[in-house]
Scaffold this motif. Structure first.
Motif, PDB file in Angstrom:
ATOM      1  N   THR A 184       0.846  -1.193   0.000  1.00 56.96           N
ATOM      2  CA  THR A 184       0.000   0.000   0.000  1.00 56.96           C
ATOM      3  C   THR A 184       0.882   1.244   0.000  1.00 56.96           C
ATOM      4  OG1 THR A 184      -0.123   0.005   2.424  1.00 56.96           O
ATOM      5  CG2 THR A 184      -1.869  -1.162   1.232  1.00 56.96           C
ATOM      6  N   ALA A 185       0.331   2.331  -0.489  1.00 60.66           N
ATOM      7  CA  ALA A 185       1.015   3.628  -0.493  1.00 60.66           C
ATOM      8  C   ALA A 185       0.197   4.618   0.334  1.00 60.66           C
ATOM      9  CB  ALA A 185       1.196   4.139  -1.922  1.00 60.66           C
ATOM     10  N   ASP A 186       0.858   5.338   1.222  1.00 62.12           N
ATOM     11  CA  ASP A 186       0.162   6.266   2.112  1.00 62.12           C
ATOM     12  C   ASP A 186      -0.612   7.318   1.324  1.00 62.12           C
ATOM     13  OD1 ASP A 186       1.461   4.874   4.072  1.00 62.12           O
ATOM     14  OD2 ASP A 186       2.814   6.504   4.647  1.00 62.12           O
ATOM     15  N   HIS A 187      -1.820   7.599   1.772  1.00 62.64           N
ATOM     16  CA  HIS A 187      -2.603   8.692   1.207  1.00 62.64           C
ATOM     17  C   HIS A 187      -2.295   9.967   1.997  1.00 62.64           C
ATOM     18  CE1 HIS A 187      -5.645   5.435  -0.243  1.00 62.64           C
ATOM     19  NE2 HIS A 187      -4.613   5.554  -1.045  1.00 62.64           N
ATOM     20  N   SER A 188      -1.040  10.374   1.925  1.00 56.93           N
ATOM     21  CA  SER A 188      -0.576  11.521   2.698  1.00 56.93           C
ATOM     22  C   SER A 188      -0.014  12.594   1.774  1.00 56.93           C
ATOM     23  CB  SER A 188       0.507  11.096   3.695  1.00 56.93           C
ATOM     24  OG  SER A 188       1.682  10.690   3.020  1.00 56.93           O
ATOM     25  N   LEU A 189      -0.086  13.843   2.239  1.00 52.20           N
ATOM     26  CA  LEU A 189       0.498  14.946   1.476  1.00 52.20           C
ATOM     27  C   LEU A 189       2.012  14.814   1.406  1.00 52.20           C
ATOM     28  CD1 LEU A 189      -1.636  17.956   2.741  1.00 52.20           C
ATOM     29  CD2 LEU A 189      -1.930  16.615   0.654  1.00 52.20           C
ATOM     30  N   TYR A 190       2.615  14.224   2.437  1.00 50.02           N
ATOM     31  CA  TYR A 190       4.069  14.029   2.412  1.00 50.02           C
ATOM     32  C   TYR A 190       4.473  13.090   1.280  1.00 50.02           C
ATOM     33  CZ  TYR A 190       8.681  12.270   3.544  1.00 50.02           C
ATOM     34  OH  TYR A 190       9.993  11.884   3.458  1.00 50.02           O
ATOM     35  N   ARG A 191       3.744  11.984   1.121  1.00 47.85           N
ATOM     36  CA  ARG A 191       4.092  11.056   0.041  1.00 47.85           C
ATOM     37  C   ARG A 191       3.898  11.708  -1.317  1.00 47.85           C
ATOM     38  NH1 ARG A 191       1.925   7.843  -3.659  1.00 47.85           N
ATOM     39  NH2 ARG A 191      -0.203   8.335  -3.012  1.00 47.85           N
ATOM     40  N   GLN A 192       2.833  12.484  -1.493  1.00 48.76           N
ATOM     41  CA  GLN A 192       2.637  13.197  -2.749  1.00 48.76           C
ATOM     42  C   GLN A 192       3.801  14.152  -3.009  1.00 48.76           C
ATOM     43  OE1 GLN A 192      -1.276  15.026  -2.387  1.00 48.76           O
ATOM     44  NE2 GLN A 192      -2.154  13.459  -3.719  1.00 48.76           N
ATOM     45  N   TRP A 193       4.208  14.867  -1.972  1.00 44.78           N
ATOM     46  CA  TRP A 193       5.337  15.814  -2.100  1.00 44.78           C
ATOM     47  C   TRP A 193       6.620  15.076  -2.451  1.00 44.78           C
ATOM     48  CZ3 TRP A 193       9.639  15.936   1.213  1.00 44.78           C
ATOM     49  CH2 TRP A 193      10.493  17.036   1.065  1.00 44.78           C
ATOM     50  N   ARG A 194       6.882  13.979  -1.758  1.00 46.85           N
ATOM     51  CA  ARG A 194       8.102  13.201  -2.001  1.00 46.85           C
ATOM     52  C   ARG A 194       8.119  12.614  -3.408  1.00 46.85           C
ATOM     53  NH1 ARG A 194       7.880   7.856   0.974  1.00 46.85           N
ATOM     54  NH2 ARG A 194       6.735   7.391  -0.955  1.00 46.85           N
ATOM     55  N   ASP A 195       7.014  11.989  -3.811  1.00 47.95           N
ATOM     56  CA  ASP A 195       6.953  11.338  -5.121  1.00 47.95           C
ATOM     57  C   ASP A 195       6.866  12.355  -6.259  1.00 47.95           C
ATOM     58  OD1 ASP A 195       6.985   9.047  -3.646  1.00 47.95           O
ATOM     59  OD2 ASP A 195       4.903   8.486  -4.038  1.00 47.95           O
ATOM     60  N   GLY A 196       6.448  13.575  -5.935  1.00 44.89           N
ATOM     61  CA  GLY A 196       6.309  14.600  -6.956  1.00 44.89           C
ATOM     62  C   GLY A 196       7.547  15.460  -7.146  1.00 44.89           C
ATOM     63  N   GLY A 197       8.670  15.042  -6.568  1.00 46.87           N
ATOM     64  CA  GLY A 197       9.912  15.774  -6.769  1.00 46.87           C
ATOM     65  C   GLY A 197      10.301  16.709  -5.646  1.00 46.87           C
ATOM     66  N   GLN A 198       9.562  16.661  -4.521  1.00 44.06           N
ATOM     67  CA  GLN A 198       9.893  17.454  -3.345  1.00 44.06           C
ATOM     68  C   GLN A 198       9.936  18.952  -3.667  1.00 44.06           C
ATOM     69  OE1 GLN A 198      13.303  15.864  -1.256  1.00 44.06           O
ATOM     70  NE2 GLN A 198      12.700  13.756  -1.620  1.00 44.06           N
ATOM     71  N   ILE A 199       8.897  19.401  -4.357  1.00 40.79           N
ATOM     72  CA  ILE A 199       8.779  20.812  -4.728  1.00 40.79           C
ATOM     73  C   ILE A 199       7.998  21.543  -3.642  1.00 40.79           C
ATOM     74  CG2 ILE A 199       7.880  22.424  -6.441  1.00 40.79           C
ATOM     75  CD1 ILE A 199       8.188  20.154  -8.506  1.00 40.79           C
ATOM     76  N   GLY A 200       8.519  22.667  -3.202  1.00 43.40           N
ATOM     77  CA  GLY A 200       7.841  23.447  -2.181  1.00 43.40           C
ATOM     78  C   GLY A 200       8.166  22.959  -0.788  1.00 43.40           C
ATOM     79  N   ARG A 201       7.422  23.485   0.169  1.00 46.93           N
ATOM     80  CA  ARG A 201       7.674  23.169   1.570  1.00 46.93           C
ATOM     81  C   ARG A 201       7.222  21.746   1.889  1.00 46.93           C
ATOM     82  NH1 ARG A 201       5.553  27.379   5.944  1.00 46.93           N
ATOM     83  NH2 ARG A 201       7.171  28.577   4.831  1.00 46.93           N
ATOM     84  N   GLN A 202       8.014  21.049   2.677  1.00 49.30           N
ATOM     85  CA  GLN A 202       7.683  19.674   3.057  1.00 49.30           C
ATOM     86  C   GLN A 202       6.481  19.674   4.005  1.00 49.30           C
ATOM     87  OE1 GLN A 202      10.941  17.216   4.503  1.00 49.30           O
ATOM     88  NE2 GLN A 202       9.568  16.135   5.890  1.00 49.30           N
ATOM     89  N   PRO A 203       5.416  18.930   3.669  1.00 55.16           N
ATOM     90  CA  PRO A 203       4.254  18.854   4.566  1.00 55.16           C
ATOM     91  C   PRO A 203       4.512  17.875   5.705  1.00 55.16           C
ATOM     92  CG  PRO A 203       3.849  17.562   2.594  1.00 55.16           C
ATOM     93  CD  PRO A 203       5.192  18.226   2.402  1.00 55.16           C
ATOM     94  N   PRO A 204       3.728  17.963   6.764  1.00 56.88           N
ATOM     95  CA  PRO A 204       3.878  16.992   7.866  1.00 56.88           C
ATOM     96  C   PRO A 204       3.636  15.574   7.363  1.00 56.88           C
ATOM     97  CG  PRO A 204       2.497  18.851   8.518  1.00 56.88           C
ATOM     98  CD  PRO A 204       2.702  18.975   7.039  1.00 56.88           C
ATOM     99  N   ALA A 205       4.351  14.629   7.946  1.00 53.57           N
ATOM    100  CA  ALA A 205       4.268  13.244   7.482  1.00 53.57           C
ATOM    101  C   ALA A 205       2.897  12.632   7.702  1.00 53.57           C
ATOM    102  CB  ALA A 205       5.331  12.401   8.185  1.00 53.57           C
ATOM    103  N   ASN A 206       2.167  13.116   8.714  1.00 59.06           N
ATOM    104  CA  ASN A 206       0.894  12.479   9.055  1.00 59.06           C
ATOM    105  C   ASN A 206      -0.321  13.247   8.536  1.00 59.06           C
ATOM    106  OD1 ASN A 206       1.069  14.689  10.708  1.00 59.06           O
ATOM    107  ND2 ASN A 206       0.557  13.607  12.599  1.00 59.06           N
ATOM    108  N   GLN A 207      -0.125  14.190   7.640  1.00 59.54           N
ATOM    109  CA  GLN A 207      -1.250  14.953   7.092  1.00 59.54           C
ATOM    110  C   GLN A 207      -1.828  14.207   5.890  1.00 59.54           C
ATOM    111  OE1 GLN A 207      -0.376  19.070   6.441  1.00 59.54           O
ATOM    112  NE2 GLN A 207      -2.409  19.546   5.635  1.00 59.54           N
TER     113      GLN A 207
END
Length: 272
Positions: free
Chosen positions: A168-191
């Motif tokens: 499974t892949a987390d439905h988190s904003l952090y995973r989206q940020w990480r997989d999307g190239g880490q653009i912008g400010r890093q969101p909290p891991a649990n959001q």
């Protein structure tokens, strides 16, 4: 939670611990050997909210699976399974198991709808109120396959050949940020961008996987993965077998607590 035997093939054991920081355990687990169902939910919203949300969700999913997808179905179609019959027949290579995935997805959506409506009755607006993650699997009698569904960041891993693989892949904003190239400010891991309850619509992630001889599986809340690296989890799982299932489950919880135990810790282990 005592170990259970499912379909004379699988051994399953689950345990949960509040951790070293939180007084209330908002996680919920459910193992139903009769219908081959294993569920784990991590509630959000605080005492009187998160714990109720997680327990209500696993209870509702169990009820609906037992009603619409009994393990020993004999040719009859429940109302929901019948809804998808023609759709499944248009995809001849999928067959009945794929149609069951459609039903499972609807069941998860219905559990979301029930909790969402309860939130609205208590005055919550969209995006607020109690919520919960959900990860689950449905083991099938007479066929070496597993149906997996999840919403949120509780995870299911496969243990194969002494290696751990996330299914499974987390439905988190952090995973989206990480997989999307880490653009912008890093969101909290649990959001999370989706969970059961806060919003009227969700998109549960569904899959069906083959189970090879010797495969094991781990379901867990982020109270485990937030404290331990995957390599540490794999080291504890090494040698997983029915005889040490309960001991391995407790060892994972003990290790997470030793690392800080900042959240509730729930673990379900499955082996053959």
């Amino acid at each position: 939670m005592p170990a259970v035997r499912i379909f004379n093939r699988y051994f399953v054991h689950g345990a949960s611990d509040p951790g070293r920081v939180r007084e209330i355990n908002e996680d919920a687990m459910l193992l139903n050997a009769e219908i081959g169902l294993c569920l784990l939910a991590d509630g959000m919203g605080g005492h009187g909210l998160g714990d109720v949300a997680s327990q209500r969700t696993v209870t509702e999913v169990e009820r609906l699976v037992g009603r619409h997808l009994p393990a020993a179905a004999t040719g009859g179609w429940s109302a929901w399974l019948g809804r998808w019959r023609n759709k499944g027949q248009r995809q001849a290579d999928n067959g009945q198991l794929a149609r069951q995935l459609y039903v499972l997805a609807d069941i998860v959506r219905e559990a979301n709808r029930a909790l969402y409506l309860s939130n609205r009755e208590h005055g919550a607006v969209d995006g607020t109120g109690s919520g919960t993650t959900l990860v689950g699997c449905r083991l099938l009698p007479g066929i070496a396959q597993m149906q997996i569904f999840h919403v949120g960041d509780s995870r299911l891993y496969r243990w194969r050949g002494e290696a751990l693989q996330a299914l499974t892949a987390d439905h988190s904003l952090y995973r989206q940020w990480r997989d999307g190239g880490q653009i912008g400010r890093q969101p909290p891991a649990n959001q999370l961008y989706q969970a059961i309850g806060p919003n009227p619509a969700i998109d549960p992630e569904m899959q069906q996987v083959e189970i090879a001889p010797g495969d094991g599986f781990l379901m867990c809340s982020d109270g485990l993965t937030g404290m331990l690296e995957e390599a540490e989890i794999a080291a504890i799982l090494s040698g997983l077998a029915p005889a040490n299932l309960a001991a391995k489950t407790q060892a994972l919880i003990d290790a997470a607590n030793a690392a800080g135990g900042k959240d509730n810790i729930s673990v379900v282990l499955i082996c053959q």
